[in-house]
Write an enzyme that holds these catalytic residues in place. Structure first.
Site, PDB file in Angstrom:
ATOM      1  N   GLU A 109     -10.974   4.670  -5.370  1.00  0.00           N
ATOM      2  CA  GLU A 109     -11.241   3.329  -5.505  1.00  0.00           C
ATOM      3  C   GLU A 109     -11.759   3.033  -6.933  1.00  0.00           C
ATOM      4  O   GLU A 109     -12.137   3.808  -7.626  1.00  0.00           O
ATOM      5  CB  GLU A 109     -12.439   2.640  -4.636  1.00  0.00           C
ATOM      6  CG  GLU A 109     -12.076   3.064  -2.982  1.00  0.00           C
ATOM      7  CD  GLU A 109     -11.099   2.110  -2.550  1.00  0.00           C
ATOM      8  OE1 GLU A 109     -10.534   0.980  -3.152  1.00  0.00           O
ATOM      9  OE2 GLU A 109     -10.376   2.532  -1.403  1.00  0.00           O
ATOM     10  N   ARG A 128      -1.026  -5.653   4.492  1.00  0.00           N
ATOM     11  CA  ARG A 128      -0.245  -4.938   3.304  1.00  0.00           C
ATOM     12  C   ARG A 128       1.084  -4.035   3.911  1.00  0.00           C
ATOM     13  O   ARG A 128       0.678  -3.616   5.039  1.00  0.00           O
ATOM     14  CB  ARG A 128      -1.070  -4.128   2.521  1.00  0.00           C
ATOM     15  CG  ARG A 128      -2.146  -4.719   1.748  1.00  0.00           C
ATOM     16  CD  ARG A 128      -3.156  -3.860   1.250  1.00  0.00           C
ATOM     17  NE  ARG A 128      -3.683  -2.928   1.754  1.00  0.00           N
ATOM     18  CZ  ARG A 128      -4.385  -1.897   1.483  1.00  0.00           C
ATOM     19  NH1 ARG A 128      -4.699  -1.648   0.251  1.00  0.00           N
ATOM     20  NH2 ARG A 128      -4.925  -0.786   2.064  1.00  0.00           N
ATOM     21  N   ARG A 159       0.777  -1.183   0.015  1.00  0.00           N
ATOM     22  CA  ARG A 159      -0.033   0.069  -0.001  1.00  0.00           C
ATOM     23  C   ARG A 159       0.664   1.288   0.027  1.00  0.00           C
ATOM     24  O   ARG A 159       1.970   1.433   0.847  1.00  0.00           O
ATOM     25  CB  ARG A 159      -0.825  -0.004   1.312  1.00  0.00           C
ATOM     26  CG  ARG A 159      -1.673   1.186   1.402  1.00  0.00           C
ATOM     27  CD  ARG A 159      -2.694   1.545   0.389  1.00  0.00           C
ATOM     28  NE  ARG A 159      -3.933   2.205   1.004  1.00  0.00           N
ATOM     29  CZ  ARG A 159      -4.045   3.599   0.722  1.00  0.00           C
ATOM     30  NH1 ARG A 159      -2.596   4.159   0.345  1.00  0.00           N
ATOM     31  NH2 ARG A 159      -4.619   4.243   1.150  1.00  0.00           N
TER      32      ARG A 159
END
Length: 324
Positions: free
Chosen positions: A218, A252, A210
């Site tokens: 998104e 992540r 990330r």
């Protein structure tokens, strides 16, 4: 002795500019004769025809080596600027103007320097294998693979993964592909994968990353596809250096990504592909880059009222599996 010129060939810098297709065709001869230059270019530049021919030789080499090749006006301009950065500024701007490409002062400048030592707070560093375009998940997330031959990785490979990789290699050598595929499934389930790169098979660890300090739309949001495309363009086929600061709630690695000396988050912010995620990252330069993009109304800032990704996610919650 007169050298016979064969028919001219062309390569094109195909690009999109303000919604229309631009073809920048750069001519060259297939024979060893002097490379011709377009008629009228001398009206835009002051250097000699000999110097201009040399520019086109260099541009041809750069075009052939570009992966992926430029598809938009800004990309074509950057290829020319990077290839011919040592020529006079007035000649460079004249060449760009001749093809109707963006001039130097209209392109985002990249100012962040690549750290030579690990900044405070960095937990570890990753050096990735070339990134597959399909591994870009959205505008701020990407899956990368790190070779287990890297000394920082080799000591941490689970024994069962190493053993499965050896058995798979033997199965493939005996053309027992069903067994090899079954062994590879075990390797994948453990978070690893065997990748074939330049004809060589490499055992690699999968890492979900990330991008630190930014929040891109998104995929299902307005400008989500464009943000993902921009990140893909930056990292596709490239080996990345990633400075990891922490792990998020989805497992992540949260980090800063550098690609060929470019700070990826800076590019995305300056092109209006993301918000500065100020709630989690207070770096003033990130806020400044977002502010510059807002002022120029580039990227998502050209939309009438762009919705913040964190507000959108409150109405459209995601699960851990969405990030795998």
């Amino acid at each position: 002795m007169n050298m016979e010129l064969r028919p001219m060939a062309y390569f094109a810098l195909s690009s999109m500019h303000e919604g229309s297709q631009i073809e920048v065709s750069i001519p060259y001869t297939i024979s060893g004769a002097d490379m011709p230059v377009p008629e009228g270019l001398s009206n835009h530049v002051s250097s000699s025809k000999k110097a201009q021919a040399n520019w086109y030789r260099r541009l041809l080499d750069a075009w052939r080596g570009a992966q992926p090749p430029p598809k938009r006006a800004e990309e074509a301009a950057r290829l020319i600027i990077e290839t011919l950065k040592r020529i006079q500024k007035q000649d460079l701007e004249g060449l760009l103007g001749f093809y109707g490409l963006p001039l130097l002062d209209t392109l985002a400048e990249h100012s962040a320097e690549v750290p030579t030592t690990l900044p405070e707070g960095v937990e570890f560093e990753l050096h990735t294998l070339p990134v597959n375009a399909k591994c870009v998940q959205d505008g701020d997330s990407v899956i990368v693979y790190v070779s287990t031959a890297d000394p920082r990785e080799s000591l941490n490979v689970p024994p069962q993964v190493s053993l499965a990789a050896v058995k798979r290699s033997k199965a493939r050598s005996k053309k027992n592909y069903d067994k090899a595929d079954a062994l590879h499934e075990k390797i994948v389930s453990a978070g690893y994968r065997v990748l074939k790169i330049q004809g060589e098979e490499i055992l690699a660890r999968k890492c979900r990353v990330r991008l630190r300090g930014i929040d891109a739309p998104e995929n299902k949001m307005p400008y989500g596809d464009e943000a993902k495309e921009e990140l893909t363009k930056l990292v596709q086929g490239k080996c990345l250096r990633i400075l990891v600061y922490e792990e998020d709630q989805y497992g992540r690695s949260v980090g800063d990504i550098y690609c060929n000396g470019t700070f990826v988050q800076e590019v995305l912010l300056k092109k209006g592909c993301a918000w500065h995620y100020a709630h989690y990252d207070k770096r003033p330069q990130l806020a400044r880059w977002e502010k510059e993009a807002r002022a120029k109304r580039v990227g998502l800032w050209a939309l009438p009222n762009p919705e913040k990704p964190w507000d959108w996610r409150k109405k459209n919650p995601r699960t851990v599996t969405d990030y795998n």
